[in-house]
Design an enzyme around this catalytic site. Sequence first.
Site, short mmCIF file in Angstrom:
data_model
loop_
_atom_site.label_atom_id
_atom_site.label_comp_id
_atom_site.label_asym_id
_atom_site.label_seq_id
_atom_site.Cartn_x
_atom_site.Cartn_y
_atom_site.Cartn_z
N CYS A 123 -23.77 -11.37 -16.14
CA CYS A 123 -23.16 -9.92 -16.72
C CYS A 123 -21.74 -9.81 -16.08
O CYS A 123 -21.64 -10.02 -14.65
CB CYS A 123 -24.06 -8.64 -16.50
SG CYS A 123 -23.00 -7.03 -16.33
N ASN A 138 -16.01 -21.40 -14.34
CA ASN A 138 -16.26 -22.39 -15.42
C ASN A 138 -16.21 -21.69 -16.71
O ASN A 138 -17.13 -21.29 -17.03
CB ASN A 138 -17.29 -23.38 -15.20
CG ASN A 138 -16.97 -24.81 -15.90
OD1 ASN A 138 -16.22 -25.29 -15.40
ND2 ASN A 138 -17.96 -25.22 -16.76
N GLU A 139 -15.14 -22.00 -17.59
CA GLU A 139 -15.13 -21.67 -19.13
C GLU A 139 -15.72 -20.45 -19.28
O GLU A 139 -16.95 -20.10 -19.88
CB GLU A 139 -16.01 -22.86 -19.86
CG GLU A 139 -15.42 -24.13 -19.87
CD GLU A 139 -16.11 -25.08 -20.69
OE1 GLU A 139 -17.06 -24.79 -21.08
OE2 GLU A 139 -15.11 -26.05 -21.14
N CYS A 144 -21.93 -9.26 -22.83
CA CYS A 144 -23.24 -8.85 -22.40
C CYS A 144 -23.07 -7.33 -22.91
O CYS A 144 -22.44 -6.46 -22.91
CB CYS A 144 -23.15 -8.85 -20.85
SG CYS A 144 -24.45 -7.91 -20.15
N CYS A 174 -25.71 -5.04 -21.69
CA CYS A 174 -26.45 -4.35 -20.95
C CYS A 174 -26.04 -2.89 -20.68
O CYS A 174 -24.99 -2.59 -20.99
CB CYS A 174 -26.41 -5.05 -19.40
SG CYS A 174 -25.13 -4.64 -18.50
N CYS A 213 -22.55 -2.75 -18.87
CA CYS A 213 -21.31 -3.13 -19.76
C CYS A 213 -21.29 -2.17 -21.17
O CYS A 213 -20.07 -1.58 -21.20
CB CYS A 213 -21.73 -4.22 -20.27
SG CYS A 213 -21.53 -5.89 -19.37
N GLU A 254 -10.56 -31.15 -18.03
CA GLU A 254 -11.60 -32.03 -18.48
C GLU A 254 -11.40 -32.67 -19.90
O GLU A 254 -10.72 -32.26 -20.70
CB GLU A 254 -12.79 -31.13 -18.77
CG GLU A 254 -13.41 -30.38 -17.54
CD GLU A 254 -14.89 -29.67 -18.12
OE1 GLU A 254 -15.20 -29.79 -19.13
OE2 GLU A 254 -15.05 -28.72 -17.24
N LYS A 281 -27.24 -36.00 -18.81
CA LYS A 281 -27.23 -37.55 -18.52
C LYS A 281 -26.91 -38.56 -19.57
O LYS A 281 -26.53 -39.49 -18.80
CB LYS A 281 -28.63 -37.67 -18.14
CG LYS A 281 -29.87 -37.46 -19.14
CD LYS A 281 -31.22 -37.84 -18.64
CE LYS A 281 -32.31 -37.87 -19.88
NZ LYS A 281 -32.56 -36.47 -20.33
N HIS A 322 -23.96 -37.88 -21.28
CA HIS A 322 -22.46 -37.36 -21.54
C HIS A 322 -21.66 -38.40 -20.84
O HIS A 322 -21.99 -38.91 -19.81
CB HIS A 322 -22.25 -36.00 -20.91
CG HIS A 322 -20.72 -35.50 -21.29
ND1 HIS A 322 -19.76 -36.00 -20.88
CD2 HIS A 322 -20.52 -34.50 -21.91
CE1 HIS A 322 -18.74 -35.33 -21.52
NE2 HIS A 322 -19.16 -34.42 -22.05
#
Length: 680
Positions: free
Chosen positions: A122, A156-157, A162, A164, A167, A313, A362, A364
């Site tokens: 959240c 990360n990204e 959300c 809730c 929010c 990446e 595994k 990737h």
Amino acid sequence: MKNRKFVNPVFPHFVHGADYNPEQWVKTKNIWDDDIRLMKEAGCNEMTLGIFSWSVIEPSEGVFDFSFLDEIIERIYSSGGRVVLSTPSGARPRWLSEKYPEVLRVSRWGQRYHFGERHNHCFTSPAYREKVKIINAKLAERYSHHPAVIAWHVSNEYGGECYCPLCTEAFRNYLRNKFENDIEKLNDAYWTTFWSHRYSDFSQIEPPSELSDMGIHGLNLDWRRFVTEQTIDFMREEIAPLKKANPSIPVTTNMMYDFDGLDYFKFRDYIDFAAWDCYPKWHSGDNAETAENAAFWHDFYRSLKMKPFFMMESTPSQVNWHEYNKLKRPGMDTLSSLQAIAHGSDSVQYFQWRKSRGSSEKFHGAVVGHDGTNDTRVFRSVRKTGEILSLIDEITGSMVESEAAIIMDWENRWALSDSQGFARYDKKYTETLYSFHKFFWSHGINCDIVHPEDDLSKYKLVVAPMMYLINQVSADNLKKYVREGGILISTYQLGMVDENDLCYLGRTPGCGLDELFGIWREETDTLYPDQKGRVKFGGQEYSVIDIAEVIHSSHADVLAEFSADYYSSFPALTSNRYGKGKALYIAFRDNGDFINDLMSVIISDAKIKKNIPSDGSLPYGITAHTRTDGENIYLFVANYGEKNTVILPLGKPYYDIIGGKTISDVLLKPFDFFILKTER
Ligand code: GLA
Ligand code: ZN
């Protein structure tokens, strides 16, 4: 004078590295030994650490153990490498969700998720913000003065929503603030008398979802704006302790490919440099199209801060989450890595350094596979890329100069896709942007991707496709640009709604754009997918697909006309002189032939520079992009075609940096590239 902008001036080199998860291997430290040795061998000078390390560095609340990070940072640094250090908020430890359930998101169906997966906190939860602040401060105090650390990778990204109670309340407050606590202002802006959906109090507002309302377009738009704002607010709280400990370490967050959920333009004021995760579907069909598509997003991320960015990446071989996970064919890894550099990246970074042994990634692609050796096609290709990056290191920090730009806008994209009408489910906004970008890409012309409120004065040509939602500030910006001498091309659906997604009244395009273009719109026609209309332009006929507008010229020149259906002989392309410039309007979508022929005329009219002189486009799959440090021009020529070999005259002699000699033409076999240099 040299003009270079380094992501971090203490490390003025191309970064060649990967996401690295050594915490998965703490019980087999011999793997770490192999990693350190192999990194050097692969020509990698950077590792991104800590993205998913929270449960290891804070195994229980308030108990910290940085021993693995201490050791690995030291080992990477002492073997000559650098580190991009992450804050761990992308995935949290179990104890945190158990003790503070409010950190778990609530779905649009009102259910609270259980602990699991990642990227799903959240973004309002004070408990999560507090815990993130503590761990970020610890990391910053401990490592932000370490000479290995060259940048912060925040979370990360970021993404997702959300629903809730926290929010929901934050959203209500956002709206209270926006509408100055006056619910009547909100009712007016949202046109809520429609279907009797009037609000009498802000407390009645719910985030839009299938459980409540999806048809109040202004509400939908504000919800998306709020999600962006709340995500950025969360990110700013993440960044604060990092900057407090050491303001000189640049901060970024890794963004995604063609991500609809967040208005990335809004992030640019809070990050020091842009970074993104680049996973095109190479070899899935027409490679040139895939390359153009990736190039569009490289151009976007460079334009976001108008300086070098990181390709944070990419996979050296295959991903595991496309529908079909095809391997990059030999040569494609190096070619696609250098594509990023050609468009202004100062890094080639992979996901991932080493394949995990278990769980969902595994299979990737990784620099090092389960065999753990250097004896693989992928490893050799990464090593080759590393060698090339060190040969061309002088290009680090150099800039891309563009005379042309395409305008993109998330709010417009959201409003367009929400609009009920036209082609109901697919408005093809990004596809239309790509179709114009493809022209520049295939003609060897640099192109920026900009926001409608950006300063446009440096461009000779600006293309603003499908600007359905436009506010007065943007409209005035376009007018100013043309008045002062710019050439502007816009298309069908321009200026239909305002910033609240309310239709402009009176003649459209609204906001005075009818005056700029010298036209007005009467009707908009949508064609079925297998139907085609016709347009006559310059003695040729072109097909019309998807959408056509019945427009009238009030004071514009009509350059093309429809030649079929009841609107035959109505204007299909107009041009209007306005101040010192001109504004062209295209009233239909075509399959690319028309854009190509029109734009060819326009670029010679606007005197736009091609990076390699050519009549028409470069041969199929060939590209030519440049960077400059103010003294030199660096020309990147590449062949994305899988089959064609091309000999291409460069128009003048260049120094081939990798080949070490001066040449005037290049022989490009499939996936070949050249990196060339000349004085500016
Ligand atoms: C994203 C994530 C990475 C990884 C890759 C796989 O970009 O940021 O953690 O999952 O996808 O392609
Ligand atoms: Zn929430």
